[in-house]
Design a protein around this motif. Structure first.
Motif, PDB file in Angstrom:
ATOM      1  N   GLN A 174       0.977  -1.143   0.121  1.00 50.12           N
ATOM      2  CA  GLN A 174       0.056   0.198  -0.026  1.00 50.12           C
ATOM      3  C   GLN A 174       0.838   1.040   0.077  1.00 50.12           C
ATOM      4  O   GLN A 174       0.538   2.247  -0.836  1.00 50.12           O
ATOM      5  CB  GLN A 174      -0.927  -0.063   1.128  1.00 50.12           C
ATOM      6  N   TRP A 175       1.840   1.109   0.684  1.00 51.05           N
ATOM      7  CA  TRP A 175       2.526   2.270   1.019  1.00 51.05           C
ATOM      8  C   TRP A 175       3.759   2.388  -0.137  1.00 51.05           C
ATOM      9  O   TRP A 175       4.831   3.453   0.228  1.00 51.05           O
ATOM     10  CB  TRP A 175       3.181   2.571   2.296  1.00 51.05           C
ATOM     11  N   GLU A 176       3.901   1.388  -1.022  1.00 53.81           N
ATOM     12  CA  GLU A 176       5.120   1.221  -1.661  1.00 53.81           C
ATOM     13  C   GLU A 176       6.407   1.463  -1.036  1.00 53.81           C
ATOM     14  O   GLU A 176       7.295   2.276  -1.446  1.00 53.81           O
ATOM     15  CB  GLU A 176       5.164   2.111  -2.739  1.00 53.81           C
ATOM     16  N   MET A 177       6.654   0.519   0.029  1.00 53.83           N
ATOM     17  CA  MET A 177       7.564   0.688   0.840  1.00 53.83           C
ATOM     18  C   MET A 177       9.080   0.057   0.446  1.00 53.83           C
ATOM     19  O   MET A 177       8.913  -0.922  -0.327  1.00 53.83           O
ATOM     20  CB  MET A 177       7.394   0.158   2.367  1.00 53.83           C
ATOM     21  N   GLY A 178      10.000   0.441   0.856  1.00 56.35           N
ATOM     22  CA  GLY A 178      11.162  -0.286   0.939  1.00 56.35           C
ATOM     23  C   GLY A 178      11.571  -1.002   2.155  1.00 56.35           C
ATOM     24  O   GLY A 178      11.279  -0.255   3.429  1.00 56.35           O
ATOM     25  N   ALA A 179      12.153  -2.076   2.313  1.00 59.31           N
ATOM     26  CA  ALA A 179      12.302  -2.943   3.571  1.00 59.31           C
ATOM     27  C   ALA A 179      13.465  -3.773   3.462  1.00 59.31           C
ATOM     28  O   ALA A 179      13.665  -4.366   2.608  1.00 59.31           O
ATOM     29  CB  ALA A 179      10.871  -3.593   3.982  1.00 59.31           C
ATOM     30  N   PHE A 180      14.186  -3.604   4.519  1.00 62.88           N
ATOM     31  CA  PHE A 180      15.557  -4.604   4.763  1.00 62.88           C
ATOM     32  C   PHE A 180      15.222  -5.326   5.921  1.00 62.88           C
ATOM     33  O   PHE A 180      14.897  -5.033   6.808  1.00 62.88           O
ATOM     34  CB  PHE A 180      16.771  -3.848   5.109  1.00 62.88           C
ATOM     35  N   PHE A 181      15.529  -6.753   5.815  1.00 56.77           N
ATOM     36  CA  PHE A 181      15.370  -7.947   6.773  1.00 56.77           C
ATOM     37  C   PHE A 181      16.680  -8.396   6.942  1.00 56.77           C
ATOM     38  O   PHE A 181      17.393  -8.987   5.821  1.00 56.77           O
ATOM     39  CB  PHE A 181      14.502  -8.896   6.347  1.00 56.77           C
ATOM     40  N   LEU A 182      17.252  -8.744   8.067  1.00 53.59           N
ATOM     41  CA  LEU A 182      18.451  -9.466   8.589  1.00 53.59           C
ATOM     42  C   LEU A 182      18.287 -10.972   7.953  1.00 53.59           C
ATOM     43  O   LEU A 182      17.012 -11.604   8.350  1.00 53.59           O
ATOM     44  CB  LEU A 182      18.746  -9.413   9.860  1.00 53.59           C
ATOM     45  N   ASN A 183      19.254 -11.298   7.331  1.00 55.78           N
ATOM     46  CA  ASN A 183      19.501 -12.603   7.305  1.00 55.78           C
ATOM     47  C   ASN A 183      19.426 -13.552   8.565  1.00 55.78           C
ATOM     48  O   ASN A 183      19.974 -13.118   9.488  1.00 55.78           O
ATOM     49  CB  ASN A 183      20.600 -13.057   6.427  1.00 55.78           C
ATOM     50  N   GLN A 184      18.692 -14.493   8.807  1.00 63.99           N
ATOM     51  CA  GLN A 184      18.483 -15.083   9.955  1.00 63.99           C
ATOM     52  C   GLN A 184      19.881 -15.644  10.632  1.00 63.99           C
ATOM     53  O   GLN A 184      20.115 -15.683  11.858  1.00 63.99           O
ATOM     54  CB  GLN A 184      17.358 -16.585   9.761  1.00 63.99           C
ATOM     55  N   SER A 185      20.876 -15.951   9.876  1.00 63.21           N
ATOM     56  CA  SER A 185      22.079 -16.497  10.227  1.00 63.21           C
ATOM     57  C   SER A 185      22.484 -15.189  11.200  1.00 63.21           C
ATOM     58  O   SER A 185      23.686 -15.497  12.068  1.00 63.21           O
ATOM     59  CB  SER A 185      23.161 -16.730   9.238  1.00 63.21           C
ATOM     60  N   LEU A 186      22.244 -13.678  10.883  1.00 63.36           N
ATOM     61  CA  LEU A 186      23.012 -12.914  11.652  1.00 63.36           C
ATOM     62  C   LEU A 186      22.342 -12.587  13.003  1.00 63.36           C
ATOM     63  O   LEU A 186      22.643 -11.658  13.642  1.00 63.36           O
ATOM     64  CB  LEU A 186      22.807 -11.694  10.696  1.00 63.36           C
TER      65      LEU A 186
END
Length: 150
Positions: free
Chosen positions: A80-92
């Motif tokens: 909806q908000w045309e967002m940018g998102a970053f997620f940490l890799n689970q190993s980190l």
């Protein structure tokens, strides 16, 4: 570095991210805020509301919780908000040291892609790189999890 239509990039760190990391980056001149910062006050707030808060402002979301990508109502906010998102890799997710090292190592690339790539966009922060996640991860469901046509 500017984002949409010359808007300054601001990165919102979710409460599952170390507040000290957002504060350290801000101390180095970066535009970073944490959900628990004074004036933000989003600790213990559902992810959907945190995402909407960032989306309304055109901010970039940074967090650990990959489950957001599996919850249709949260994915809908990203779209909806045309967002940018970053997620940490689970190993980190093991230690503050590994999170800090990966984020500082990848920070220039995170800023570059946040400023230059069309949104909505999803990225995985790995130990030594940032990888785009397929847009299909945003799903094609309505707010009730039903598959939409088209």
């Amino acid at each position: 570095m500017a984002g949409r239509a010359g808007q300054q990039l601001v990165f919102l760190f979710d409460e599952n991210m170390p507040a000290r990391l957002a504060h350290a980056l801000r101390g180095l001149g970066e535009r970073c805020v944490h959900v628990g910062d004074p004036g933000i006050g989003l600790n213990n707030t559902p992810d959907e509301a945190v995402l909407a808060y960032a989306g309304e402002r055109g901010w970039i979301y940074v967090g650990r919780d990959h489950r957001i990508l599996h919850r249709p109502h949260e994915r809908a906010v990203l779209k909806q908000w045309e967002m940018g998102a970053f997620f940490l890799n689970q190993s980190l997710n093991k230690s503050l040291c590994s999170i800090t090292t990966a984020l500082f190592r990848n920070w220039p690339e995170m800023k570059r892609v946040a400023a230059s790539q069309p949104r909505p966009s999803l990225y995985l922060i790995r130990e030594t790189s940032v990888r785009a996640l397929p847009r299909r991860r945003l799903g094609n469901e309505d707010e009730h999890g039903r598959r939409q046509q088209g």
